[in-house]
Design a protein around this motif. Structure first.
Motif, PDB file in Angstrom:
ATOM      1  N   ASN A  99     -19.895  35.559 -12.238  1.00 12.32           N
ATOM      2  CA  ASN A  99     -18.921  34.697 -12.929  1.00 12.32           C
ATOM      3  C   ASN A  99     -18.218  35.433 -14.065  1.00 12.32           C
ATOM      4  O   ASN A  99     -17.901  34.852 -15.112  1.00 12.32           O
ATOM      5  CB  ASN A  99     -19.602  33.426 -13.447  1.00 12.32           C
ATOM      6  N   ILE A 100     -17.998  36.730 -13.855  1.00  8.88           N
ATOM      7  CA  ILE A 100     -17.308  37.576 -14.827  1.00  8.88           C
ATOM      8  C   ILE A 100     -15.954  37.977 -14.255  1.00  8.88           C
ATOM      9  O   ILE A 100     -15.846  38.341 -13.078  1.00  8.88           O
ATOM     10  CB  ILE A 100     -18.145  38.821 -15.163  1.00  8.88           C
ATOM     11  N   THR A 101     -14.919  37.899 -15.078  1.00 12.13           N
ATOM     12  CA  THR A 101     -13.568  38.270 -14.670  1.00 12.13           C
ATOM     13  C   THR A 101     -13.269  39.699 -15.097  1.00 12.13           C
ATOM     14  O   THR A 101     -13.499  40.073 -16.249  1.00 12.13           O
ATOM     15  CB  THR A 101     -12.534  37.332 -15.324  1.00 12.13           C
ATOM     16  N   ALA A 102     -12.768  40.509 -14.161  1.00  5.54           N
ATOM     17  CA  ALA A 102     -12.294  41.857 -14.485  1.00  5.54           C
ATOM     18  C   ALA A 102     -10.908  41.718 -15.093  1.00  5.54           C
ATOM     19  O   ALA A 102      -9.965  41.265 -14.438  1.00  5.54           O
ATOM     20  CB  ALA A 102     -12.263  42.719 -13.230  1.00  5.54           C
ATOM     21  N   TYR A 103     -10.770  42.089 -16.355  1.00  4.32           N
ATOM     22  CA  TYR A 103      -9.588  41.796 -17.171  1.00  4.32           C
ATOM     23  C   TYR A 103      -8.879  43.082 -17.556  1.00  4.32           C
ATOM     24  O   TYR A 103      -9.508  44.031 -18.049  1.00  4.32           O
ATOM     25  CB  TYR A 103     -10.028  41.030 -18.415  1.00  4.32           C
ATOM     26  N   SER A 104      -7.573  43.138 -17.358  1.00  2.00           N
ATOM     27  CA  SER A 104      -6.773  44.303 -17.724  1.00  2.00           C
ATOM     28  C   SER A 104      -6.169  44.110 -19.110  1.00  2.00           C
ATOM     29  O   SER A 104      -5.485  43.121 -19.361  1.00  2.00           O
ATOM     30  CB  SER A 104      -5.645  44.526 -16.710  1.00  2.00           C
TER      31      SER A 104
END
Length: 232
Positions: free
Chosen positions: A209-214
């Motif tokens: 439930n972790i978002t890979a964020y740019s």
């Protein structure tokens, strides 16, 4: 008060603007006078978060971190030659310390005092090579670390370093692109969507439930991973 992270003094304005936007309090970590390339600015090379909440720094390092952190000066001075440049560059996984054989004595003592097993790997840049989602899940750009973590029962994915920039080197490492992590996001210093394994990275993160964020639309850049005295 917000948690504070240490980031490289070289991080560009686009990225710090984005950190401000998402509410991350940061301080720039300065430069080692004993390393003669860009990794002299890398937080994961200059600092190590001890288990008691102190930040370990190299002997004689000039800093202004005392406002936010309790600092402990190491007996170790870094030297701009591998493996003596990366003696603080290690990470914890569960009850393990994953490190190269040249790890600083204070870090070994800290691990022993905290009843952590010390696991030596051939890659001295172990933290640089590893993006840590939490104590159980890791994205690795070193195949040896990936094999070690999976052998020990951790969840890990191997991704190539291709496409990660670092001045003076053919490429950087995935761990050096991580400028912030919490239970909801892992924030990368560039456009993670452009990584050739982005779909696999996104899916792996989504399992937790972790978002890979740019943090920017630019190419991924290895500024050195962030450091904080707060565990992920």
């Amino acid at each position: 008060m917000k948690d504070t992270i240490i980031i490289s003094s070289l991080v560009n304005n686009d990225i710090t603007t984005e950190l401000d936007k998402i509410g991350i309090q940061y301080i720039k970590g300065g430069k080692s006078s004993n390393i003669d390339n860009e990794t002299a600015y890398h937080p994961d090379m200059l600092f190590y978060p001890l288990q008691n909440g102190e930040i370990l720094v190299e002997k004689g390092f000039v800093h202004d971190l005392d406002t936010f952190f309790k600092i402990k000066e190491s007996k170790t001075k870094l030297i701009g030659k591998y493996p003596f440049d990366c003696r603080f560059n290690c990470f914890t996984a569960g009850n393990k310390l994953i490190c190269g054989k040249g790890v600083a004595e204070e870090i070994k003592e800290d691990a022993q005092n905290a009843a952590l097993d010390i696991v030596y790997v051939n890659q001295g840049y172990s933290a640089c090579s590893t993006a840590k989602l939490n104590n159980d899940a890791f994205i690795c750009s070193d195949i040896g670390i990936y094999k070690t973590l999976t052998y020990l029962g951790f969840d890990a994915i191997f991704v190539e370093s291709e496409g990660i920039a670092l001045n003076g080197y053919n490429c950087g490492f995935i761990g050096g692109c991580v400028l912030y992590t919490n239970k909801d996001i892992i924030a990368f210093s560039g456009c993670i969507e452009n990584h050739k394994r982005y779909n696999d990275i996104r899916s792996f993160c989504a399992n937790y439930n972790i978002t890979a964020y740019s943090l920017s639309k630019s190419r991924l850049y290895d500024y050195g991973g962030f450091v904080t005295n707060k565990p992920i």
